[in-house]
Design an enzyme around this catalytic site. Sequence first.
Site, PDB file in Angstrom:
ATOM      1  N   GLU A 170       0.811  -1.103  -0.048  1.00  0.00           N
ATOM      2  CA  GLU A 170      -0.007   0.030   0.151  1.00  0.00           C
ATOM      3  C   GLU A 170       0.892   1.180   0.045  1.00  0.00           C
ATOM      4  O   GLU A 170       0.876   2.049   0.934  1.00  0.00           O
ATOM      5  CB  GLU A 170      -1.034   0.080   1.182  1.00  0.00           C
ATOM      6  CG  GLU A 170      -1.838  -1.046   1.155  1.00  0.00           C
ATOM      7  CD  GLU A 170      -3.031  -1.042   2.289  1.00  0.00           C
ATOM      8  OE1 GLU A 170      -2.979  -0.077   3.187  1.00  0.00           O
ATOM      9  OE2 GLU A 170      -4.050  -1.913   2.181  1.00  0.00           O
ATOM     10  N   GLU A 378      -5.134  -8.634   0.646  1.00  0.00           N
ATOM     11  CA  GLU A 378      -5.851  -8.154   1.865  1.00  0.00           C
ATOM     12  C   GLU A 378      -7.426  -7.990   1.713  1.00  0.00           C
ATOM     13  O   GLU A 378      -7.648  -7.436   0.521  1.00  0.00           O
ATOM     14  CB  GLU A 378      -5.336  -7.188   2.489  1.00  0.00           C
ATOM     15  CG  GLU A 378      -4.031  -7.259   3.261  1.00  0.00           C
ATOM     16  CD  GLU A 378      -3.625  -5.975   3.802  1.00  0.00           C
ATOM     17  OE1 GLU A 378      -4.423  -5.353   4.499  1.00  0.00           O
ATOM     18  OE2 GLU A 378      -2.366  -5.761   3.969  1.00  0.00           O
TER      19      GLU A 378
HETATM   20  C1  BG6 Z   1      -4.433  -2.230   5.445  1.00  0.00           C
HETATM   21  C2  BG6 Z   1      -2.831  -2.435   5.855  1.00  0.00           C
HETATM   22  O1  BG6 Z   1      -4.363  -0.831   5.147  1.00  0.00           O
HETATM   23  O2  BG6 Z   1      -5.321  -2.376   6.093  1.00  0.00           O
HETATM   24  C3  BG6 Z   1      -3.009  -3.247   7.228  1.00  0.00           C
HETATM   25  O3  BG6 Z   1      -2.163  -3.121   5.040  1.00  0.00           O
HETATM   26  C4  BG6 Z   1      -3.837  -2.627   8.079  1.00  0.00           C
HETATM   27  O4  BG6 Z   1      -1.647  -3.338   7.754  1.00  0.00           O
HETATM   28  C5  BG6 Z   1      -5.252  -3.013   7.207  1.00  0.00           C
HETATM   29  O5  BG6 Z   1      -4.009  -3.179   9.356  1.00  0.00           O
HETATM   30  C6  BG6 Z   1      -6.425  -2.667   8.176  1.00  0.00           C
HETATM   31  O6  BG6 Z   1      -6.617  -1.214   8.760  1.00  0.00           O
HETATM   32  P1  BG6 Z   1      -6.762  -1.102   9.945  1.00  0.00           P
HETATM   33  O7  BG6 Z   1      -6.637   0.515  10.062  1.00  0.00           O
HETATM   34  O8  BG6 Z   1      -8.098  -1.209  10.104  1.00  0.00           O
HETATM   35  O9  BG6 Z   1      -5.838  -1.795  10.743  1.00  0.00           O
END
Ligand code: BG6
Length: 478
Positions: A170, A378
């Site tokens: 990201e 993800e």
């Molecule tokens: C993504 C990242 O942006 O989202 C992760 O790659 C992150 O590291 C995930 O934890 C979820 O985001 P958040 O802010 O809910 O932890």
Amino acid sequence: MIYNELAAFPDTFLWGSASAAYQIEGAWKEDGKGASIWDTFVRIPGKTFKGTTGDVAVDHYHRWKEDVALMAEMGLKAYRFSIAWTRLFPEGKGEVNPKGLAFYDELINELLKHQIEPIVTIYHWDLPQALQDEYGGWESRRIIDDFTHYAETLFKAFGDRVTYWVTLNEQNIFTGLGYRQAMHPPGRIDEKQFYQVNHYASVANAKAIASFRKLVPHGKIGPSFAYGPVYPYTCKPEDILAAENAEELSNHWWMDVYAWGEYPKWAWSYLEKQGVAPEVTEEDLAILKSGIPDFMGVNYYQTSTVEKNPLDGVTSGKFNTSGKKGTSEATGTPGVFKTAFNPHLETTNWDWEIDPVGLRIGLRRIHNRYGLPVLISENGLGEFDKVDEDGRIQDTYRIDYLRSHIIAIQEALSDGVDVIGYCTWSFTDLLSWLNGFQKRYGFVYVNQHEEGKHDLKRLKKDSFYWYQRVIQTNGDTL
Ligand code: BG6
């Protein structure tokens, strides 16, 4: 639905789950590890939820065998994790720390022992503090060679066993939150710097990929982009134009560079007029063209709906980092676009819109525009979880969320998109950068909270057994 029957998931489909070093490992000063910019940032009062740090995180550094055993029990086909640059190079460069290398070496071997495909993320935001101090980290061109050298060390050490690699996690998020919103390290607000930092990161990404071709000729590599496909709020031409603007400035600005080695034309001319376009050399452009990925890694959480924003309109609004619904605000670029609340979508407690159709749309856009396979690196639901008296965690909301997104992937496969795998976020619960341990994503609950001492015990949630069945049946039973 436009088909009577959906395409089956290919036998090679990588049913996976993901994590990142800073969010799980802990052991922040052990075995020769150096400090990263996150180790420093979390110590500044007020920067994270209740001052949470990753000093212990979920203690994966000491419990990795137990965690891999749980992955094996689940039947996971792939596990995406990141390497802490500071474990290998405490100062960001120089002599490699053998203990850092040994940790990941053993982890990779253990995964392979259980037929779990390791997907290695080279950089998930934990830049060595020493490089930030020496030359401003991503702010300097010098990062390109240091990053490439670090990546090459990994390729040489693990390229014989690791096929799938993610270069930068990201880039759009770590640079945006670091240089536009000041919510991540190094905590700046500087538009010109933001675009320059991004340019260096893109060149570093391409240079590492070019080097990968020589060192790991049979491997597959790509960046993970946080893709939020954009919708127009209405069919007013002004709103459609705002959506085009947003898609180009918020998405194509990165993905075009990854896939084609070129910046999108309108966005470039707009940024030049604003005096914030990056300085780019001929050599940089050649490097960008020489490092084209094998796949587009996509981290998908939500879409974004935008509308016209007047010249004196909205700029940066508040993020919801409390889990109190309805506390986030619109953000935008005056004259270009601003975000709008989409009345057709449910949101999570953190105001993230739940939109499985948006995933299908995003996958199709990538397939049509770039013709690259996609690895969903993800996707998941961050929520408060509750442990019942009998130790059960009934996270049906997470199962519903994941199920609907898997169906969207199957629809995209039926549309002809080449999706090679799906990594949920996350395998165990872990530290959410700005939201502490209360915002949970895992299949495995970890008894860790922001306050007091906790025993870090692992408990399987209902979603654990559900995903286990999904994998066993190759997506037939959802
Ligand atoms: C993504 C990242 O942006 O989202 C992760 O790659 C992150 O590291 C995930 O934890 C979820 O985001 P958040 O802010 O809910 O932890």
